[in-house]
Design an enzyme around this catalytic site. Sequence first.
Site, PDB file in Angstrom:
ATOM      1  N   LYS A  27       0.831  -1.205   0.000  1.00  0.00           N
ATOM      2  CA  LYS A  27       0.000   0.000   0.000  1.00  0.00           C
ATOM      3  C   LYS A  27       0.867   1.258   0.000  1.00  0.00           C
ATOM      4  O   LYS A  27       0.672   2.174  -0.805  1.00  0.00           O
ATOM      5  CB  LYS A  27      -0.943  -0.002   1.204  1.00  0.00           C
ATOM      6  CG  LYS A  27      -1.982   1.121   1.173  1.00  0.00           C
ATOM      7  CD  LYS A  27      -2.795   1.165   2.461  1.00  0.00           C
ATOM      8  CE  LYS A  27      -3.696  -0.032   2.607  1.00  0.00           C
ATOM      9  NZ  LYS A  27      -4.881   0.037   1.734  1.00  0.00           N
ATOM     10  N   ARG A  97      -3.708   2.963   8.370  1.00  0.00           N
ATOM     11  CA  ARG A  97      -3.961   1.670   7.726  1.00  0.00           C
ATOM     12  C   ARG A  97      -2.695   0.823   7.704  1.00  0.00           C
ATOM     13  O   ARG A  97      -1.586   1.343   7.655  1.00  0.00           O
ATOM     14  CB  ARG A  97      -4.443   1.865   6.281  1.00  0.00           C
ATOM     15  CG  ARG A  97      -5.823   2.503   6.127  1.00  0.00           C
ATOM     16  CD  ARG A  97      -6.179   2.581   4.644  1.00  0.00           C
ATOM     17  NE  ARG A  97      -7.552   2.974   4.412  1.00  0.00           N
ATOM     18  CZ  ARG A  97      -7.948   4.231   4.200  1.00  0.00           C
ATOM     19  NH1 ARG A  97      -7.049   5.209   4.206  1.00  0.00           N
ATOM     20  NH2 ARG A  97      -9.222   4.517   3.984  1.00  0.00           N
ATOM     21  N   GLY A 106      -8.205  -7.313   4.356  1.00  0.00           N
ATOM     22  CA  GLY A 106      -9.081  -7.481   5.511  1.00  0.00           C
ATOM     23  C   GLY A 106      -8.457  -8.182   6.696  1.00  0.00           C
ATOM     24  O   GLY A 106      -9.099  -8.349   7.725  1.00  0.00           O
ATOM     25  N   MET A 108      -5.704  -7.293   8.509  1.00  0.00           N
ATOM     26  CA  MET A 108      -5.154  -6.445   9.564  1.00  0.00           C
ATOM     27  C   MET A 108      -6.060  -5.231   9.764  1.00  0.00           C
ATOM     28  O   MET A 108      -7.103  -5.111   9.134  1.00  0.00           O
ATOM     29  CB  MET A 108      -3.717  -6.056   9.232  1.00  0.00           C
ATOM     30  CG  MET A 108      -2.762  -7.242   9.347  1.00  0.00           C
ATOM     31  SD  MET A 108      -1.074  -6.817   8.913  1.00  0.00           S
ATOM     32  CE  MET A 108      -1.214  -6.515   7.166  1.00  0.00           C
ATOM     33  N   ARG A 351      -3.318  -1.735  -6.189  1.00  0.00           N
ATOM     34  CA  ARG A 351      -2.471  -2.917  -6.003  1.00  0.00           C
ATOM     35  C   ARG A 351      -2.820  -3.903  -7.096  1.00  0.00           C
ATOM     36  O   ARG A 351      -3.909  -3.832  -7.692  1.00  0.00           O
ATOM     37  CB  ARG A 351      -2.697  -3.546  -4.629  1.00  0.00           C
ATOM     38  CG  ARG A 351      -4.117  -4.013  -4.373  1.00  0.00           C
ATOM     39  CD  ARG A 351      -4.302  -4.464  -2.938  1.00  0.00           C
ATOM     40  NE  ARG A 351      -5.707  -4.758  -2.636  1.00  0.00           N
ATOM     41  CZ  ARG A 351      -6.193  -4.945  -1.426  1.00  0.00           C
ATOM     42  NH1 ARG A 351      -5.402  -4.859  -0.375  1.00  0.00           N
ATOM     43  NH2 ARG A 351      -7.469  -5.216  -1.227  1.00  0.00           N
ATOM     44  N   HIS A 467     -15.935  -8.868   1.514  1.00  0.00           N
ATOM     45  CA  HIS A 467     -14.885  -9.711   2.087  1.00  0.00           C
ATOM     46  C   HIS A 467     -15.001 -11.144   1.568  1.00  0.00           C
ATOM     47  O   HIS A 467     -14.010 -11.761   1.148  1.00  0.00           O
ATOM     48  CB  HIS A 467     -14.998  -9.693   3.619  1.00  0.00           C
ATOM     49  CG  HIS A 467     -14.048 -10.626   4.298  1.00  0.00           C
ATOM     50  ND1 HIS A 467     -14.387 -11.930   4.627  1.00  0.00           N
ATOM     51  CD2 HIS A 467     -12.769 -10.456   4.685  1.00  0.00           C
ATOM     52  CE1 HIS A 467     -13.345 -12.513   5.194  1.00  0.00           C
ATOM     53  NE2 HIS A 467     -12.356 -11.648   5.247  1.00  0.00           N
ATOM     54  N   SER A 777      14.214 -43.040 -10.020  1.00  0.00           N
ATOM     55  CA  SER A 777      13.005 -42.260  -9.780  1.00  0.00           C
ATOM     56  C   SER A 777      12.900 -42.066  -8.273  1.00  0.00           C
ATOM     57  O   SER A 777      12.862 -43.047  -7.520  1.00  0.00           O
ATOM     58  CB  SER A 777      11.770 -42.992 -10.313  1.00  0.00           C
ATOM     59  OG  SER A 777      10.613 -42.210 -10.101  1.00  0.00           O
ATOM     60  N   CYS A 844       8.717 -39.153  -8.497  1.00  0.00           N
ATOM     61  CA  CYS A 844       7.363 -39.665  -8.706  1.00  0.00           C
ATOM     62  C   CYS A 844       6.524 -39.644  -7.439  1.00  0.00           C
ATOM     63  O   CYS A 844       5.425 -40.181  -7.408  1.00  0.00           O
ATOM     64  CB  CYS A 844       7.400 -41.086  -9.277  1.00  0.00           C
ATOM     65  SG  CYS A 844       8.148 -42.295  -8.162  1.00  0.00           S
ATOM     66  N   TYR A 864      12.723 -35.101 -15.195  1.00  0.00           N
ATOM     67  CA  TYR A 864      11.262 -34.971 -15.215  1.00  0.00           C
ATOM     68  C   TYR A 864      10.705 -35.029 -13.799  1.00  0.00           C
ATOM     69  O   TYR A 864      11.357 -35.513 -12.865  1.00  0.00           O
ATOM     70  CB  TYR A 864      10.614 -36.067 -16.073  1.00  0.00           C
ATOM     71  CG  TYR A 864      10.731 -37.463 -15.513  1.00  0.00           C
ATOM     72  CD1 TYR A 864       9.798 -37.940 -14.591  1.00  0.00           C
ATOM     73  CD2 TYR A 864      11.758 -38.305 -15.905  1.00  0.00           C
ATOM     74  CE1 TYR A 864       9.900 -39.221 -14.065  1.00  0.00           C
ATOM     75  CE2 TYR A 864      11.869 -39.592 -15.394  1.00  0.00           C
ATOM     76  CZ  TYR A 864      10.936 -40.046 -14.464  1.00  0.00           C
ATOM     77  OH  TYR A 864      11.041 -41.296 -13.945  1.00  0.00           O
TER      78      TYR A 864
END
Length: 885
Positions: A27, A97, A106, A108, A351, A467, A777, A844, A864
């Site tokens: 902010k 704020r 919402g 804080m 924001r 909210h 693997s 895996c 992978y």
Amino acid sequence: MAQKYVYFFGNGQADGRADMKNLLGGKGANLAEMTSIGLPVPPGFTISTEVCTEFYKNDRTHPASLAAEVSANLNRVEQLMGKKFGDAQNPLLLSVRSGARASMPGMMDTVLNLGLNDTTVKGIIAQSGDERFAYDAYRRFVQMYADVVLGMKKEVLDHLLEQKKEERDVYMDTDLSASDWKELVVQYKAAIKAELGINFPEDPQEQLWGAVNAVFGSWMNQRAITYRKLNNIPADWGTAVNVQAMVFGNMGNDCATGVAFTRDPSTGENYFYGEFLVNAQGEDVVAGIRTPQPINRAKNKDVDLPSMEEVMPECYQQLVRIREILEQHYKDMQDIEFTIETGVLYMLQTRNGKRTAPAAIKIAVDMVHQGLIDKKTAVLRVVPSQLDQLLHPTLDPHAKKTVIAKGLPASPGAVSGEVVFCSDEAEAEAKTGRKVILVRIETSPEDIHGMHAAQGILTARGGMTSHAAVVARGMGKCCVAGCGDIKVDYAAESFTALNGVVVKKGELITLDGSKGEVMLGVVPTVSVQLTGDFAMLMSWVDEFRTMKVRANADTPHDAKVAREFGAEGIGLCRTEHMFFDAERIAAVREMILSDDLEERQHALDKILPMQMGDFMGIFREMKGLPVTIRLLDPPLHEFLPQTEKDIDDLAKTMRVPVKTLRYKVEYLHEFNPMLGHRGCRLGITFPEIYDMQVRAIMTAACELVKNEGFSIVPEIMIPLVATVKELSVLKQNAVTICEEVIAAYGVKMEYLIGTMIELPRAALTADEIATEAEFFSFGTNDLTQTTFGLSRDDAGKFLPFYMDNGIIAEDPFVTLDQAGVGQLVKIACERGRSTRPNIKLGICGEHGGDPASVIFCHKAGLDYASCSPFRVPIARLAAAHAALM
């Protein structure tokens, strides 16, 4: 030179910039940035996050130099505004704020109208010429300060307000008069004295520091802690505090306040989307007390309430221009807050807006096409975990449904569950495995844990920026908000729809967050279709990533789904899952109960064609892509019944004495089966089992190569190897079978034989094991268990406590433990490649679908990652992020 803790912004000048979020919070950094690019921002200053760190380090005290810095910057605000803080005739009021570097909507605390007392309120009356406005602002301040700073229960003062409206026989706050508000201020202060035993502070400086301390204190409130935990935000980041000159949206009908998004945060459509209220303050828009009005007409032709475009056309056009400036400047969708005071527009926040997964993808793709960003930025802008929202079914359009209510489509998706009315209950029920829908009149930050636990959220009040809507979209939860068609009765634990239908706690409903519909019962769903923007984004993803992504799949159907989601092979086919099929479990049990090799072989001969059919189906679906098949892993007792009744029933079915069966069950029982007679240990002691499986794999492959023209390189994986000798013995057996089958079919075929690395000893001796293994693997589920000495089935009893108390940051079964398990993976990779440079390396375990773990695997040099079919796109995107970092 003393350290700087306070950063000023105002009149086109700012000490901070947008890239200073770590210091100024999101902010504060964006208020500075908007000021610098010439947008109308009320002047103020930001107290840095470093002060928050010092605040908690030094027993909630500030650095010695902070007070002087605050005073100097407050003086600059006073000069710009032409008002003085605490002055009786011409008072300056402030907002205080929070603002962390990561958006936490919402979570804080905020205090508005700070600086009001019995003296300055008269100055506000003189400034505005409106006694009602002044006392409305005063009562709001007392209400907010009592809650946020003094810690008083909100319900006490809320009750007094509701009582006053009942006395006056009015419904809306706006219907109360100046004298009503004046009386309420007196009643509020008396209630504070009665409840807390203290007087409400009249000194503006005491008010200011009380609010600053409260905002810093709110960083450690329970809802903020929960939000940080859910969003992986470190506790040591801290929050900044933003102190800003108040501008008022509640001074009359030429005033307003609102929230808007530069694009639709639910769909991503390039459409200016938002809500506002005339003669209101910011909290009124999100609190759901009054029904917000749309900012424009384009998509609200059927809405009775007039839009901002109609009511305040000049301010609306100015806001449209600011929207264009912000998107061009930030090159992302923005979430903005604004206030209009006597016809003058002010920007209070911008924001990067929270958005659903479909919106994130559409916005990223559209912005590439518009030339705002490049493909690399678009790929990095979509968070891999967000894709989970896309990869689940939606309502079947042909299914019958009984719609009982309609609200706002606040967050898309379709879910069914049992109705609950309390967040604590939602959390408790979810822990037992039940799916619930959280129904509230309106949600507040205190509901964060229940919203997270629920499948979906339904609220009677609130708009698209309430909210409930904002938090649900951020979580990827289905949400229907502002459903005025229902009346919620907490006491009766039920809600009533317009048509008189009463839905009680525990009854099933379905929500369609894309249409805002509430339906009775469970409505069937259909699989998602991933096309269009999603396909475009994923094509860019595949351009950038270097690590391949496979899927864990045990059936042809799973293999087909995996291919549709972009899997480049199967990294784990668990053959034991095939054994549990109703048609073949009898043959498996016959094999287990056999007294000698001949009987066992007879049973295995029955299983062979079944296994061969399974493998042919999977090979066909994968169409030549690599398939890694793990030989039998679990201990044999898992295939036998455990209860007395089941043992008796099986004995009758198999025509064996109950005593014999019971003896076999007891004989195979193990105290710690995870570390018992399983995996390669079974293959060593009962080689005929693995021989049958290898024969089934190779026969299936040769059939398809010879008769259907396939090109297949089977990958045969031997599990739970601890020593190279185990692998050497079993590999030799497998090679003998493979060569025999290949010769019988007269085809040429390559095949690989490798192992799972799932024991610390295997990782540490990987150089030896690689003399036999052609691929590794990493079975990170078991590797995590054996490294930590944890049972995954039992760790849930205490791991949450460990995480709550900071002993571990994350569940190691969800996100790979890079410091311990990860080091074993790295060691195994390095030592394996030192022996066999071209060894194929993959993962895996369940970690293959966790974005943070996939990024680690990329850095460790794995070829992978393999995960469940529905997580393949998530792993592909995470792999692209890893390559671009």
